[in-house]
Design a protein around this motif. Structure first.
Motif, PDB file in Angstrom:
ATOM      1  N   TRP A  50     -54.806 -15.557  -9.068  1.00 31.47           N
ATOM      2  CA  TRP A  50     -54.241 -16.867  -9.391  1.00 31.47           C
ATOM      3  C   TRP A  50     -54.040 -17.687  -8.110  1.00 31.47           C
ATOM      4  O   TRP A  50     -53.200 -17.356  -7.289  1.00 31.47           O
ATOM      5  CB  TRP A  50     -52.913 -16.714 -10.113  1.00 31.47           C
ATOM      6  N   HIS A  51     -54.809 -18.767  -7.985  1.00 30.90           N
ATOM      7  CA  HIS A  51     -54.618 -19.712  -6.886  1.00 30.90           C
ATOM      8  C   HIS A  51     -53.727 -20.866  -7.334  1.00 30.90           C
ATOM      9  O   HIS A  51     -53.056 -21.495  -6.524  1.00 30.90           O
ATOM     10  CB  HIS A  51     -55.952 -20.269  -6.419  1.00 30.90           C
ATOM     11  N   ASN A  52     -53.776 -21.163  -8.620  1.00 30.50           N
ATOM     12  CA  ASN A  52     -52.999 -22.237  -9.226  1.00 30.50           C
ATOM     13  C   ASN A  52     -53.150 -22.079 -10.729  1.00 30.50           C
ATOM     14  O   ASN A  52     -53.654 -21.047 -11.196  1.00 30.50           O
ATOM     15  CB  ASN A  52     -53.514 -23.608  -8.746  1.00 30.50           C
TER      16      ASN A  52
ATOM     17  N   CYS B 209     -51.636 -13.057  -7.067  1.00 31.80           N
ATOM     18  CA  CYS B 209     -51.239 -14.463  -6.999  1.00 31.80           C
ATOM     19  C   CYS B 209     -50.837 -14.819  -5.575  1.00 31.80           C
ATOM     20  O   CYS B 209     -50.516 -13.940  -4.769  1.00 31.80           O
ATOM     21  CB  CYS B 209     -50.112 -14.780  -7.980  1.00 31.80           C
ATOM     22  N   VAL B 210     -50.841 -16.111  -5.264  1.00 30.57           N
ATOM     23  CA  VAL B 210     -50.712 -16.545  -3.873  1.00 30.57           C
ATOM     24  C   VAL B 210     -49.268 -16.673  -3.396  1.00 30.57           C
ATOM     25  O   VAL B 210     -49.033 -16.778  -2.187  1.00 30.57           O
ATOM     26  CB  VAL B 210     -51.448 -17.875  -3.644  1.00 30.57           C
ATOM     27  N   THR B 211     -48.288 -16.692  -4.304  1.00 29.47           N
ATOM     28  CA  THR B 211     -46.889 -16.827  -3.886  1.00 29.47           C
ATOM     29  C   THR B 211     -45.975 -16.000  -4.775  1.00 29.47           C
ATOM     30  O   THR B 211     -46.323 -15.659  -5.913  1.00 29.47           O
ATOM     31  CB  THR B 211     -46.405 -18.300  -3.952  1.00 29.47           C
TER      32      THR B 211
ATOM     33  N   MET C 298     -45.106 -18.126  -7.817  1.00 30.64           N
ATOM     34  CA  MET C 298     -46.099 -18.067  -8.888  1.00 30.64           C
ATOM     35  C   MET C 298     -45.937 -16.783  -9.699  1.00 30.64           C
ATOM     36  O   MET C 298     -46.099 -16.791 -10.930  1.00 30.64           O
ATOM     37  CB  MET C 298     -47.515 -18.164  -8.308  1.00 30.64           C
TER      38      MET C 298
ATOM     39  N   SER D 102     -49.383 -29.999  -4.576  1.00 30.02           N
ATOM     40  CA  SER D 102     -49.229 -28.898  -5.522  1.00 30.02           C
ATOM     41  C   SER D 102     -49.000 -29.391  -6.942  1.00 30.02           C
ATOM     42  O   SER D 102     -47.914 -29.870  -7.284  1.00 30.02           O
ATOM     43  CB  SER D 102     -48.087 -27.955  -5.117  1.00 30.02           C
TER      44      SER D 102
ATOM     45  N   ASP E 177     -48.239 -23.165  -5.871  1.00 34.12           N
ATOM     46  CA  ASP E 177     -49.396 -22.764  -5.075  1.00 34.12           C
ATOM     47  C   ASP E 177     -49.208 -23.266  -3.649  1.00 34.12           C
ATOM     48  O   ASP E 177     -48.274 -24.016  -3.358  1.00 34.12           O
ATOM     49  CB  ASP E 177     -50.695 -23.294  -5.681  1.00 34.12           C
TER      50      ASP E 177
END
Length: 437
Positions: free
Chosen positions: A150-152, A188-190, A193, A345, A350
């Protein structure tokens, strides 16, 4: 030793040309010595704008240029017809489904026939339509384990074009939340998230935060003389080289995709105000703003910049655009005075990869900070600073360019941050998931 493949489906252009790349890699032995273990990586998007997915693929043998890698072959797939690409909202509602059908056919052929069966399928999201549906069906039929990176969120990006209440956006939310449940695991990036995926998407499979880190070709240049020598070689500095040599120039870099989720007018307005203030305060240095990247709104902003220059409103500011090689872009980041991120964002959870690259090159950053995940990337006052308007960005520019010690302190923080690399993040998380560590 077990034979293994990493297969990557990439889109090589904005016209959605897809490709397959095969990369041999080493995996841990299993009880069956004849078993083939493999990971397939699927990306719909410009290969040059998917650095995170390239880093996934090249993890076992890092290389700055994926296209020249000796172990990678590219199998292109036809792009969708050009007339299906439109920015008109009404035509988008008509052409969108036709474009999706074309992509479904291309992806199905790519995943179900062209590429070999795999143990894992790692899918970049977004775009989610039609990627998640085709991937889920393919994984079910081939007994492949689906992992979503998942980037966004696809629906939040679609909402930028159509608005959050549009029926297609609501359909996209249902689609994304339904098909993502087919995955065996999620990256996922964060951390923010991860919380949204856990709470709002109600996912039961493991969700593993994997923060972006820079590739090895982004490295700091610690010698100021070496930084200036590189800058002097760029055509974009031709008109301001005397200022560069005298030390009265600050080079600002911003990488943008020239899309609505990056409001470039914020930077233009801040630079316009800076020029006015710098004329009244001669101690403030001249700014050379080098803007890299390509995108749909570029020409519109270039005309606006040209009009300001013609009107004489950018007296102590020079704005240039550039399209650089991978190595020159990395050296530009390492040589500049300050990086600017305009990423706003669409989801709030993201993060912009461009800031990661800037830190990798030891470049301090000022960026749009009005979203939840910003503190996961930037430590305020240590390696960067945030802003929420053109006026706040102006204040940051004046504060840093009027105080060399404060700017040097941020650079030291960015250079310290540059020591955190992709391998360090990837090995204990994705590497463990795929059985590589």
């Amino acid at each position: 030793m077990i034979e293994s493949l990493i297969t990557i489906a990439f889109c090589l252009s904005t016209a959605l040309t897809v490709a397959i790349l095969l990369l041999p890699s080493q995996y841990k032995p299993t009880s069956d010595p004849k078993e083939k273990r493999s990971v397939q990586i699927l990306v719909l998007g410009d290969i040059g704008r998917s650095p995170r997915m390239q880093y996934h693929a090249l993890k076992s043998d890092p290389h700055p240029d994926i296209e020249s890698h000796p172990d990678i072959s590219i199998i292109p797939i036809r792009p969708h017809p050009a007339y299906l690409q439109t920015s008109n909202k009404l035509l988008f509602v008509i052409y969108g489904p036709l474009k999706v059908l074309f992509q479904v056919a291309c992806l199905w052929k790519c995943l179900a026939y062209t590429s070999p069966p795999t143990r894992w399928l790692l899918v970049q999201n977004p775009p989610s339509i039609p990627t998640l549906a085709v991937s889920s069906i393919t994984c079910f039929l081939r007994q492949t384990r689906l992992v979503i990176d998942w980037h966004n969120f696809g629906y939040s990006i679609l909402a930028l074009k159509l608005g959050p209440t549009h029926p297609l956006v609501k359909l996209s939310i249902w689609y994304e939340k339904t098909f993502c449940k087919m995955a065996s695991a999620h990256l996922c990036v964060t951390d923010a998230m991860r919380s949204v995926l856990k709470k709002d998407f109600q996912l039961q499979a493991p969700i593993l935060p994997l923060h972006d880190r820079p590739a090895s070709h982004f490295q700091p240049i610690t010698d100021p003389k070496a930084r200036n020598e590189f800058l002097a070689t760029l055509p974009e500095t031709k008109d301001v080289r005397p200022l560069l040599e005298s030390g009265s120039l600050r080079v600002l870099v911003s990488s943008t995709s020239w899309t609505p989720d990056e409001d470039f007018s914020v930077l233009i307005d801040a630079l316009l105000q800076y020029s006015e203030q710098a004329v009244a305060q001669p101690r403030l240095p001249h700014i050379l703003a080098i803007i890299t990247g390509k995108g749909p709104q570029k020409e519109m902003y270039l005309k606006k910049i040209a009009a300001l220059e013609t009107a004489g409103k950018l007296k102590k500011v020079t704005i240039r655009t550039a399209w650089l090689t991978v190595s020159d872009y990395a050296r530009l980041l390492a040589s500049a005075s300050l990086g600017v991120s305009l990423h706003t964002s669409s989801s709030g959870v993201d993060l912009p990869m461009k800031v990661v690259d800037m830190f990798g090159a030891g470049l301090p950053v000022v960026g749009w900070s009005r979203f939840e995940a910003w503190p996961e990337l930037v430590t305020e006052g240590v390696n960067g600073m945030g802003f929420g308007s053109a006026t706040e960005l102006l204040d940051r520019l004046v504060e840093l360019f009027d105080d060399d010690q404060k700017l040097a302190s941020l650079r030291a923080g960015a250079q310290k941050e540059s020591s955190r690399r992709w391998d360090d993040e990837w090995d204990p998380i994705a590497g463990a998931l795929f059985g590589l560590t």
